[in-house]
Scaffold this motif. Structure first.
Motif, short mmCIF file in Angstrom:
data_model
loop_
_atom_site.label_atom_id
_atom_site.label_comp_id
_atom_site.label_asym_id
_atom_site.label_seq_id
_atom_site.Cartn_x
_atom_site.Cartn_y
_atom_site.Cartn_z
N PRO A 1 0.83 -1.22 0.00
CA PRO A 1 0.00 0.00 0.00
C PRO A 1 0.86 1.26 0.00
O PRO A 1 0.40 2.32 -0.44
N ASP A 2 2.09 1.13 0.48
CA ASP A 2 2.98 2.29 0.45
C ASP A 2 3.21 2.74 -1.00
O ASP A 2 3.28 3.94 -1.28
N GLN B 1 0.19 4.54 -2.17
CA GLN B 1 0.06 5.89 -1.62
C GLN B 1 0.98 6.88 -2.34
O GLN B 1 0.63 8.05 -2.49
N LEU C 1 -6.52 9.78 1.03
CA LEU C 1 -5.47 8.86 1.51
C LEU C 1 -5.41 8.83 3.02
O LEU C 1 -5.12 7.80 3.63
N ARG C 2 -5.66 9.99 3.62
CA ARG C 2 -5.60 10.05 5.08
C ARG C 2 -6.78 9.35 5.74
O ARG C 2 -6.71 9.03 6.91
N HIS C 3 -7.85 9.15 5.00
CA HIS C 3 -9.04 8.62 5.66
C HIS C 3 -9.44 7.22 5.26
O HIS C 3 -10.19 6.58 5.98
N VAL C 4 -8.99 6.75 4.12
CA VAL C 4 -9.39 5.39 3.72
C VAL C 4 -8.52 4.38 4.46
O VAL C 4 -7.30 4.47 4.41
N PRO C 5 -9.16 3.44 5.17
CA PRO C 5 -8.36 2.44 5.88
C PRO C 5 -7.59 1.56 4.91
O PRO C 5 -8.10 1.22 3.84
N VAL C 6 -6.38 1.22 5.30
CA VAL C 6 -5.54 0.40 4.43
C VAL C 6 -6.12 -1.02 4.33
O VAL C 6 -6.08 -1.65 3.29
N VAL C 7 -6.64 -1.50 5.48
CA VAL C 7 -7.33 -2.79 5.45
C VAL C 7 -8.77 -2.50 5.82
O VAL C 7 -9.03 -1.86 6.83
N PRO D 1 -13.14 -2.62 10.08
CA PRO D 1 -13.17 -1.52 11.04
C PRO D 1 -12.23 -1.83 12.20
O PRO D 1 -12.21 -2.95 12.71
N GLY D 2 -11.48 -0.83 12.58
CA GLY D 2 -10.62 -0.98 13.76
C GLY D 2 -9.29 -1.65 13.49
O GLY D 2 -8.49 -1.82 14.39
N ARG D 3 -9.05 -2.06 12.24
CA ARG D 3 -7.76 -2.71 11.95
C ARG D 3 -7.09 -1.98 10.80
O ARG D 3 -7.76 -1.52 9.89
N TYR D 4 -5.79 -1.87 10.86
CA TYR D 4 -5.12 -1.20 9.76
C TYR D 4 -3.83 -1.91 9.48
O TYR D 4 -3.40 -2.75 10.26
#
Lengths: 334, 784
Positions: free
Chosen positions: A286-287, A290, A322-328, A331-334
């Motif tokens: 994901p890096d 981004q 980019l700042r708001h969409v979760p990478v995974v 909910p609650g996990r990234y």
């Protein structure tokens, strides 16, 4: 109609490219181009990524920061046929694609290929050409072929259009239409060099133009192999989901009138693969996504009038996404 | 009114409602004012701190301070500075009050007067619970947990006095719990803003949501099913019905005033400090036991006093027999409704109205009790049958009117089996008695111990027979029960043992309370036996007839003689010399008295009830242990993957307050962690890269070394955290709470979906017949 590849290149073994070879070659091109454009390695890296992802690049910046230099240096670093088109208001579509002219000796029409028949096409000041000329590029860029007088001619591989345009001076220009903008995989800005880079630039250019000293470090065949190798980079389901989430977020964003297209999704993933391969990896992160999201997505978005009036721009919108969409996307996990 | 103030009020009100069952254990309602005052002060302190924007820690401190001030003002007894600032002397006084309260609780049967130590302990306990309650409801916003505090408040009166606590007292605590939950949910819903119906109309916040309907129906169905199953399964209701019936009759201790003899017995023995209660001067060189209560009613709840009939007058008592002794008794501090007397008393000179119960010989105060009496005197005979007489004597004639009362016993198969085995071979009454004594003797493995359950019901007796550990209460009840099981008339007597010699007098203390057995022989009448090992009873008397008549057993055949230490098979031979000169062997004098009934000083401080506190003390460590176990299982070599290690890293970050957001990639998260813990930057990078590889590459990541990296990161984060954060991460880890919260949200969402689906199904099932399309030809005639 075919064109022979550039002469003097020994035939390469068709063995698949290892990640290390890929990385080494890409770094060779990078170092080469950096020789000309100082202190802009990130932009150059992205430009190379676009090339190896078989995308087209739009360089948009104020005059004099090295847009054309970058395009030329990239072209020189790869030993392949380079064509340059200076877009002017009186440029005609046939200048781009080519034209059939009557050969009195043969008593027949003969196709004279236009500037588009090369590996790397530099389209300078693309927004100065009339919309119909710009439109002539459409088929070439997407389908990599040209149809003139009912005959279809395949374009070379690799094929890449590097277009430049000036965002500030709008008088006498024809802004790129929607469809055309979407065909560019990425839009990059070069920006002014910092003080040290500018000093280094002065030193280097005292005696000669470094562009002239540039020697190619890869040939067209190598580029084709790199393109193939990049396509083999592993894309995990979570990563694909992340890319789709990002693109979807541009479509539902309140500040955006028109979001990114599925073509954007595809091109973002292709560029991601190249960036991963350039890092010597056989899997994308994901890096990578981004790093590419702003260049690949921002120029395709059409902001709402309110956003434009409020001084917002699409780069900021994509950064915000980019700042708001979760990478995974649990909910609650990234 | 602000939300927090409203919630505080609701918390206080619900707690106050839950206290209503205390009505059953206290005399009158005098306790209500101090209790309500305590709750109000605590709630106010918490609320003020919250209004000042202070955290949970300071709120709790403020509430504790409020409680301390209330206790100091109410019980400081002049030891405090300015009435409300406690000084060391105040705490000393509190300690005294607590002791007094504990002994009051163990001595008295409810209802007890709400004063002194008992009230102090009550306020202290309620205050602590109120602090917890406020914390659960307002501070932590977890009103569901407040069910625990409400239940604690309800269980205290119920466990202390199950008879005095009617079932309907449960309604108020239950209602207050529902109120708490409903109020909290209303607060949540109202935080959403205005609500609209499907038709777009604005509705009141208190208007139930459409989803509530299915919840109401399922609740109703649940209650109906529970009630129906209760009536179908009779065992479930019998106790319930009995208890209800008992409550409406008033239940309890008929004719005994407010003291339950068993409670007084165990309470007195367990009381740490020794208090002299009686001083007796008698011309009997070796007085036996002072009888007080006779328990001849045996039910599955154990021995209890029959209804004393205050029939006979004291004047009817006459001293029969050869040796008539006289005794003068000075009441030092005895509280009882019955008069302690030796043997068969006569010529009782005492103030007030007293009467004799004909069946038992117990002398009962008729409106008078020992508290009113300073001294009394009586003459008595204490006939001592000899072993031969008893061996020859028969038992009570089954035709006797008293037979039924004195042999009745619950049908407990295990008991029957034991008695058949132990006593089956005996034919005469005396043989049976001796067999039971032999069975209960130390040589058969029975040991004296004060730390046993105090209830005398059937299970407790079986427990005693199984564990072979108990004190006079269990010994006496077991012996009498076994004899009744063997068809011998027997009853339990509670009174006081011989006491200690003080000059020419005998002094009896609260540690001299004792229980023993009387067995009926045809001829001699009721004969005393004491199955309890004499080592356990200071001032124990040995009964020479409690042995087999044997020619060589000369000393024991001398009735009334001082005891031969080897005399009783049921007695320990040491430490129990009943010789008057052995009066020196008082609980303070002997080498082993501390093991005895009277020597319970140290042991009594550890009432088994305090063991209940152990889980309570362990409660604060539950999150820490849970978190530790979670970490261990994640880093366990067999389970360790980059994913589990990374999960642990994320939880650590949350515990130590390192801000990571959803939009960070593993490498970026590792970068943030590296900044938070620079010395562990490398470990963080390794972990982040491993996770990235695990999640995004086709091959996965090698977990080798990740566990150590996690530990490095943990210790570095711990080192750099400020103490408050560190303790929080340890004892109240944020990751665990987040996990619970997300789980709860998930579950409730699932439940809501399911109930919505179910209600849709029900609705469509109900509506189907009403459709106008009854021809089933699929033509649409009604609404779609």
């Amino acid at each position: 109609m075919t064109f022979e590849s550039s002469p003097g290149q020994p035939p390469q073994a068709p063995a698949p490219l290892s990640p290390q070879e890929f990385k080494a070659t890409a770094e060779g091109i990078l170092t080469n181009v950096e020789w000309v454009i100082e202190g802009k390695s990130h932009t150059i890296k992205l430009a190379i990524a676009v090339m190896l992802a078989e995308g087209h690049l739009l360089l948009e910046d104020v005059p004099g920061v090295g847009k054309t230099q970058l395009a030329k240096a990239l072209a020189r670093s790869v030993d392949c046929s380079v064509r340059r088109i200076q877009f002017t208001p009186d440029l005609l579509p046939s200048d781009v694609t080519g034209v059939s002219i009557f050969d009195p000796e043969k008593r027949d029409f003969v196709f004279k290929p236009g500037a588009i028949f090369g590996n790397l096409i530099l389209g300078d000041e693309i927004n100065r050409a009339s919309p119909k000329t710009q439109a002539a590029l459409l088929e070439c860029m997407e389908e990599r072929q040209v149809t003139v007088d009912g005959n279809t001619y395949k374009l070379r591989s690799p094929f890449m259009v590097i277009a430049t345009q000036n965002p500030v001076e709008m008088e006498g220009t024809y802004p790129l239409p929607e469809a055309q903008r979407d065909r560019f995989a990425a839009r990059l800005a070069i920006g002014y060099p910092d003080i040290n880079a500018e000093l280094a630039l002065l030193d280097r250019r005292e005696e000669y133009n470094p562009l002239d000293a540039l020697r190619p470090v890869a040939d067209a065949e190598m580029i084709v192999r790199m393109i193939a190798a990049a396509r083999a980079v592993h894309l995990a389901p979570e990563l694909k989901r992340y890319v789709v989430d990002l693109v979807t977020a541009t479509r539902s964003n309140a500040q955006v009138r028109l979001g990114a297209s599925p073509r954007a999704t595809l091109q973002l993933l292709r560029c991601t693969q190249v960036l991963a391969a350039m890092d010597g990896r056989d899997f994308a992160l994901p890096d990578d996504v981004q790093q590419l999201a702003v260049p690949v997505l921002a120029h395709r978005l059409i902001p709402t009038t309110e956003t434009t009036m409020g001084g917002g721009d699409t780069k900021a919108i994509v950064s915000d996404i980019l700042r708001h969409v979760p990478v995974v996307s649990h909910p609650g996990r990234y | 009114m602000s939300g927090q103030r409203h919630a505080t009020m609701v918390a206080a009100a619900t707690l106050a409602l839950t206290l209503t069952p205390l009505i059953g254990i206290f005399d009158g309602v005098g306790w209500a004012f101090p209790v309500l005052l305590t709750i109000t002060v605590i709630a106010t302190c918490g609320s003020l701190m919250r209004a000042a924007g202070r955290g949970q820690g300071l709120q709790t401190v403020a509430m504790c301070a409020g409680l301390l001030v209330v206790l100091t003002a109410g019980f400081g007894d002049g030891t405090a500075f300015l009435f409300i600032v406690p000084l060391p002397a105040t705490f000393e006084h509190f300690g005294y009050l607590a002791n007094e309260g504990v002994s009051g609780i163990v001595t008295n049967a409810p209802p007890v007067p709400a004063e002194g130590g008992i009230l102090f302990l009550t306020l202290l306990g309620i205050g602590l619970v109120a602090i917890l309650h406020d914390m659960f409801v307002v501070g932590l916003r977890t009103p569901a947990l407040a069910g625990l505090t409400l239940l604690t408040m309800y269980l205290v009166p119920v466990s202390v006095a199950p008879d005095a606590t009617a079932w309907f007292w449960f309604i108020l605590p239950a209602v207050s719990y529902l109120w708490l939950l409903a109020d909290d949910n209303l607060r949540r819903v109202s935080a959403f803003g205005h609500r609209f119906t499907g038709a777009g109309q604005l509705v009141s916040q208190r208007f139930p949501s459409p989803m509530a309907r299915s919840a109401r129906w399922s609740a109703l169905a649940f209650i109906v099913v529970t009630l129906v199953s209760l009536t179908v399964v009779p065992t479930n209701t019998s106790g319930f019905i009995d208890r209800v019936a008992e409550d409406f009759e008033g239940g309890g201790d008929v004719g005994l005033g407010d003291v339950n003899p068993w409670a007084q017995l165990s309470g007195s023995l367990n009381r740490p400090e020794e208090v002299d209660v009686l001083r007796v001067s008698t011309d009997d060189p070796n007085p036996r036991y002072l009888r007080m209560h006779v328990l001849d009613e045996l039910t599955s709840d154990g021995f209890g006093p029959n209804d004393y009939e205050e029939g006979g007058s004291l004047d009817d008592l006459v001293a029969e027999g050869d040796e008539v002794y006289t005794a003068e008794v000075e009441n030092l501090e005895l509280e009882a409704s019955v008069l302690p007397v030796y043997g068969d008393p006569a010529d009782i000179e005492i103030d007030g109205d007293w009467a004799v119960d004909d069946d038992t010989g117990v002398i009962i105060g008729d409106g008078t009790d020992m508290g009113d009496i300073d001294s009394y005197s009586f003459s008595y005979t204490d006939p001592a049958p000899n072993a031969e007489t008893l061996a020859a004597a028969g038992g009570m004639d089954p035709g006797d009117g008293r037979w039924e009362d004195n042999t009745r016993h619950p049908d407990v198969p295990e008991m029957t089996e034991i008695v058949d085995r132990e006593v089956g071979g005996a034919s005469t009454v005396h043989e049976k008695v001796l067999a039971v004594l032999e069975y209960l003797s130390a040589s058969n493995g029975f040991r004296y111990s004060l730390t046993t359950s105090e209830a005398g019901n059937d299970e407790a007796i079986l427990d005693f027979l199984a564990t072979q550990e108990g004190y006079c209460q269990q010994y006496a009840a077991a012996m009498a029960w076994m004899l009744r099981e063997a068809d011998v008339a027997a009853r339990v007597v509670i009174g006081m043992s011989q006491g200690r010699r003080d000059g020419t007098d005998w002094v009896l203390s609260n540690h001299d309370y004792h229980a023993w057995v009387e067995v009926y022989y045809e001829g001699p009448g009721w004969v005393t036996f004491d199955p309890t090992p004499a080592s356990g009873v200071p001032g124990a008397v040995s009964f020479p007839w409690a042995t087999e008549p044997a020619p060589e057993d000369l000393p024991s055949q001398d009735p009334g003689a001082t005891a031969d230490p080897t005399a009783g098979p049921g007695e320990e031979p040491t430490g129990a010399a009943p010789d008057p000169s052995a009066g020196a062997e008082t609980p303070t004098g002997g080498p082993t008295p501390q093991a005895g009934d009277g020597g319970s000083g140290g042991g009594a401080a550890f009432d088994p009830v305090w063991l209940l506190l152990v889980p309570l003390l362990a409660l604060p460590f539950v999150p820490a242990v849970w978190r530790g176990l979670l970490r261990r299982s994640r880093l366990h070599p067999a389970k360790l993957t980059a994913k589990t290690a990374w999960d642990e890293v994320l939880d650590l970050a949350m515990d130590y307050g390192v801000g990571l957001t959803d939009s960070l990639t593993p490498r970026q998260a590792a970068g943030v962690l590296g900044q938070a813990a620079p010395a562990a930057r490398e470990a963080a990078t390794v972990l982040g890269s491993a996770m990235a590889r695990h999640r995004y590459s086709a091959q996965g990541a090698d977990p080798t070394g990740l566990a150590d990296a996690v530990r490095d990161l943990h210790s570095e984060l711990d080192k750099r955290a400020e103490p408050r954060r560190r303790y929080r991460a340890m004892f109240w880890p944020a990751s665990l709470l987040a996990k619970i919260a997300s789980k709860q949200a998930e579950e409730s969402a699932r439940l809501a979906r399911r109930s919505a689906r179910a209600s849709d199904r029900v609705r469509s099932a109900v509506r189907r017949p009403r459709r106008s399309n009854s021809r089933k030809d699929r033509s649409v005639t009604g609404r779609p």
